[in-house]
Design an enzyme around this catalytic site. Structure first.
Site, PDB file in Angstrom:
ATOM      1  N   CYS A  91       0.830  -1.207   0.000  1.00 16.57           N
ATOM      2  CA  CYS A  91       0.000   0.000   0.000  1.00 16.57           C
ATOM      3  C   CYS A  91       0.863   1.255   0.000  1.00 16.57           C
ATOM      4  O   CYS A  91       0.467   2.294  -0.543  1.00 16.57           O
ATOM      5  CB  CYS A  91      -0.963   0.004   1.178  1.00 16.57           C
ATOM      6  SG  CYS A  91      -0.177  -0.156   2.800  1.00 16.57           S
ATOM      7  N   HIS A 643      -1.537   1.670   7.411  1.00 13.08           N
ATOM      8  CA  HIS A 643      -2.012   1.530   6.039  1.00 13.08           C
ATOM      9  C   HIS A 643      -1.865   2.870   5.326  1.00 13.08           C
ATOM     10  O   HIS A 643      -2.091   3.930   5.920  1.00 13.08           O
ATOM     11  CB  HIS A 643      -3.472   1.091   6.045  1.00 13.08           C
ATOM     12  CG  HIS A 643      -4.056   0.890   4.679  1.00 13.08           C
ATOM     13  ND1 HIS A 643      -3.544  -0.023   3.787  1.00 13.08           N
ATOM     14  CD2 HIS A 643      -5.091   1.508   4.042  1.00 13.08           C
ATOM     15  CE1 HIS A 643      -4.249   0.020   2.665  1.00 13.08           C
ATOM     16  NE2 HIS A 643      -5.186   0.939   2.801  1.00 13.08           N
TER      17      HIS A 643
END
Length: 686
Positions: A91, A643
């Protein structure tokens, strides 16, 4: 992440995880083919609501939700709005790629293939064009292809081949990848085929404009590329020798590709303490301003005045568990930004003695006064035995009545057939805010259940269905349900609860539990205190970057005049501003050799009109430096994990989109500003 997910109506759909909340252990699920208004937050503990892709979704894709007609499969809204599949902790890479993919001029230079004519295959510092080709091919897929998402596998292989630190599947830093990628693309596309040997340029009393221009020309003797054209700026660096007898001043002009700006050091901190009051008072969050260093004693004293509480236990909540207790002697510095701090108000620990105790005490006093001399001559050995027996009995009674706190955790009940005999309640299975009750070893089951109900009921609606109360189980210090103890009931045998053990509520009624989870979320509680205090802005960070500082011993500067290393004063100023300005907010800092921290403070930044003119050297020749935002790389989570996502403005429609791995969706411009903002991308206004 693509998977099958079951909605609140128990229907399965092909779905994507579009957002994660690590603190509350839940994910926002988007059901493919449906409007984003149907997105649903699902706890990670609800494993029965997730399945492998294609396992159940074929049964639900053709059915409409809340209306008539067939559902339409989502497609990219416009050119360039394409997701990047997560290849395994990638990510961070996807976030950086989406920001660069939406960088004006730069994206068309690659997607249109113009970069090919600049490939330098003889540069020993480059990859002979392999990195540039991998990047260009990917951008062409994004801007010229027809897929709603693509897998950046070839690009990752190219990056990993030439920079091994990015070859695996460990989570990395999006800004560090950006720095490597821009430098690698620069060397691959450097239009200087044969580099000449150059020397650094120093002012030596000459005007800034003359020295800066000479420095820029010398830099371009070895570096000319699209990266230099778009991303490179110039800083003025002034170093002053602290030796009065020397007085040497060194002025140099150095290129920069991005600004890594620090957070200003603050003398005070604003901490949010969430207080669970004794009913009927509602839970409330208090914003407390304290000195940035020192003990928590001052924090507690201020909280007691603000919240009007006297007795409480304070702790840090992590992954829906009471992670640690915070005491008066705890250091303020031990509370990190983003920590969830909860104080549980407790009843008066020193209630008045009951009438039975007072009467016994009174009788004892009278008996001592009336005794005669012969009684005082009682056998000493017998009296000592009686005294020892009495002391032991008093100690046993005191120990059994000595109160201690027990955390009350929460979990969704599973079917008996699926429940193992000794089930572990790990961090992934506990949900919501843990509560706290105070008991002693002889507290009855009825009293325990009453305390739990009184504590829980404040988070529930007034009207409750029959049988709503959850099952109460005892778990040991390792988080395992005790196999030798049944659920706590009024009729059952006395629960054996020792200090350090916890209770867990196994909720069976889903609707009641959902209401509880929403109500016990401190984000929803009203706030008291300095709520509207002005926070940080990106200008504060740039000012800190440009602020004069004294170099440490480890960073001492070698003075060419007095021929020794000196802790000189250093001052940075902007001299030449680039077309594309990248501002890296230095959220990850080393507090010591062993302690690293993420600063989670919200930093305000303008979406339009970032004016850096005030930081430019007056005689730089630059009239102004005004920028408009076009992308943001976000990081959610803490120092050990999290994230990455990206917000970016699509230049075709001028609308903003969220890029979360393979998921993309349009967003309101107001959501772009958040405490997750990590790397800001600006274009200069002309």
């Amino acid at each position: 992440d693509v998977l099958d997910a079951r909605d609140r109506d128990s229907k399965w759909y092909k779905s994507e995880i579009v957002q994660r909340n690590e603190d509350e252990q839940k994910v926002l699920v988007h059901f493919q083919g449906w409007d984003s208004k149907y997105d649903e937050w699902i706890p990670l503990s609800s494993s029965d609501r997730f399945a492998a892709p294609g396992r159940h979704s074929k049964h639900g894709l053709g059915k409409n939700r809340g209306g008539s007609g067939a559902a339409k499969k989502q497609r990219p809204i416009t050119r360039g709005v394409v997701g990047l599949r997560n290849l395994g902790n990638t990510c961070f890479m996807n976030s950086t790629l989406q920001c660069l993919s939406n960088t004006p001029i730069f994206n068309t230079f690659f997607s249109g293939g113009r970069y090919v004519q600049d490939i330098n295959k003889v540069n020993p510092l480059g990859t002979k064009g392999k990195l540039a080709n991998a990047f260009g091919t990917l951008l062409k897929e994004i801007w010229m292809g027809n897929s709603s998402s693509v897998a950046p596998s070839a690009f990752k292989r190219a990056v990993g081949h030439f920079q091994p630190r990015f070859s695996g599947y460990q989570q990395q830093d999006s800004q560090e990848l950006l720095a490597y990628l821009l430098d690698g693309l620069h060397e691959d596309l450097n239009r200087v085929k044969k580099k000449t040997v150059t020397q650094s340029v120093e002012a030596k009393g000459r005007p800034d404009q003359e020295v800066a221009e000479e420095s820029w020309q010398v830099y371009q003797l070895r570096n000319r590329s699209v990266i230099v054209d778009l991303f490179m700026g110039q800083l003025k660096s002034t170093l002053v020798c602290p030796d009065v007898a020397c007085g040497n001043v060194s002025v140099t002009f150095d290129p920069f590709m991005y600004l890594s700006v620090p957070f200003p050091r603050k003398s005070t901190r604003r901490l949010v303490v969430n207080v669970v009051h004794i009913p009927p008072r509602s839970p409330q969050s208090y914003v407390v301003t304290v000195e940035a260093s020192g003990k928590c004693r001052v924090l507690f004293q201020t909280l007691m005045e603000m919240a009007r509480i006297q007795y409480f236990v304070c702790g840090e909540i992590y992954k829906s568990k009471l992670y640690r207790f915070i005491t008066e002697e705890s250091e303020i510095g031990s509370i990190r930004q983003g920590d969830v701090i909860v104080a549980y108000e407790l009843p008066d620990k020193n209630p008045q003695k009951g009438p039975e105790a007072s009467e016994e005490k009174g009788r004892g006093g009278e008996r001592e006064e009336d005794v005669g001399e012969h009684q005082q001559a009682k056998d000493k050995e017998t009296r000592q035995i009686e005294q020892r027996t009495q002391i032991e009995q008093e100690e046993d009674t005191k120990l059994s009545l000595e109160s201690f706190e027990v955390a009350v955790l929460h979990s969704q009940a599973v079917q008996a057939s699926d429940e193992p005999k000794r089930e572990s309640l790990t961090a992934s299975r506990t949900i919501g805010l843990p509560l706290l009750i105070e008991i002693h070893r002889k507290t009855s089951n009825a009293q325990i259940l009453g305390l739990i109900e009184t504590t829980v009921i404040q988070f529930l609606p007034k009207e409750l269905p029959d049988g709503w109360f959850p099952e109460v189980r005892v778990i040991d210090k390792e988080g395992l349900i005790l196999e030798d103890q049944d659920a706590i009931t009024i009729e059952g045998k006395l629960a054996k609860i020792e200090p350090g053990m916890n209770l867990v509520l196994m909720w069976k009624n889903g609707q009641v539990f959902d209401h509880f989870l929403a109500a016990c979320n401190p984000i929803r509680w009203s706030k008291v205190g300095d709520v509207n205090s002005q926070g940080l802005s990106v200008h504060d960070c740039v000012e800190q970057f440009c602020k004069k500082e004294t170099l440490s011993k480890n960073d001492a500067w070698y003075c060419s005049k007095c021929k020794s290393f000196q802790q000189a004063s250093k001052k940075l100023d902007l001299y030449r501003c680039p077309e594309i300005l990248i501002v890296h907010l230095k959220r990850f800092v080393n507090r010591s050799t062993t302690y690293r921290e993420k600063i989670a403070d919200f930093v305000d930044f303008p979406i339009k009109g970032l004016n850096l003119s005030q930081y430019l050297v007056l005689d730089s020749g630059e009239n102004d430096a005004i920028y408009d935002l076009f992308a943001v790389s976000n990081h959610m989570g803490g120092i050990h994990g999290g994230h990455y996502t990206a917000y970016a403005r699509n230049h075709v429609t001028n609308r903003w989109f969220l890029f979360d791995d393979s998921s993309t969706r349009e967003v309101n411009i107001n959501v772009v500003k958040s405490s997750a903002a990590y790397v800001l991308y600006y274009q200069r206004r002309h």
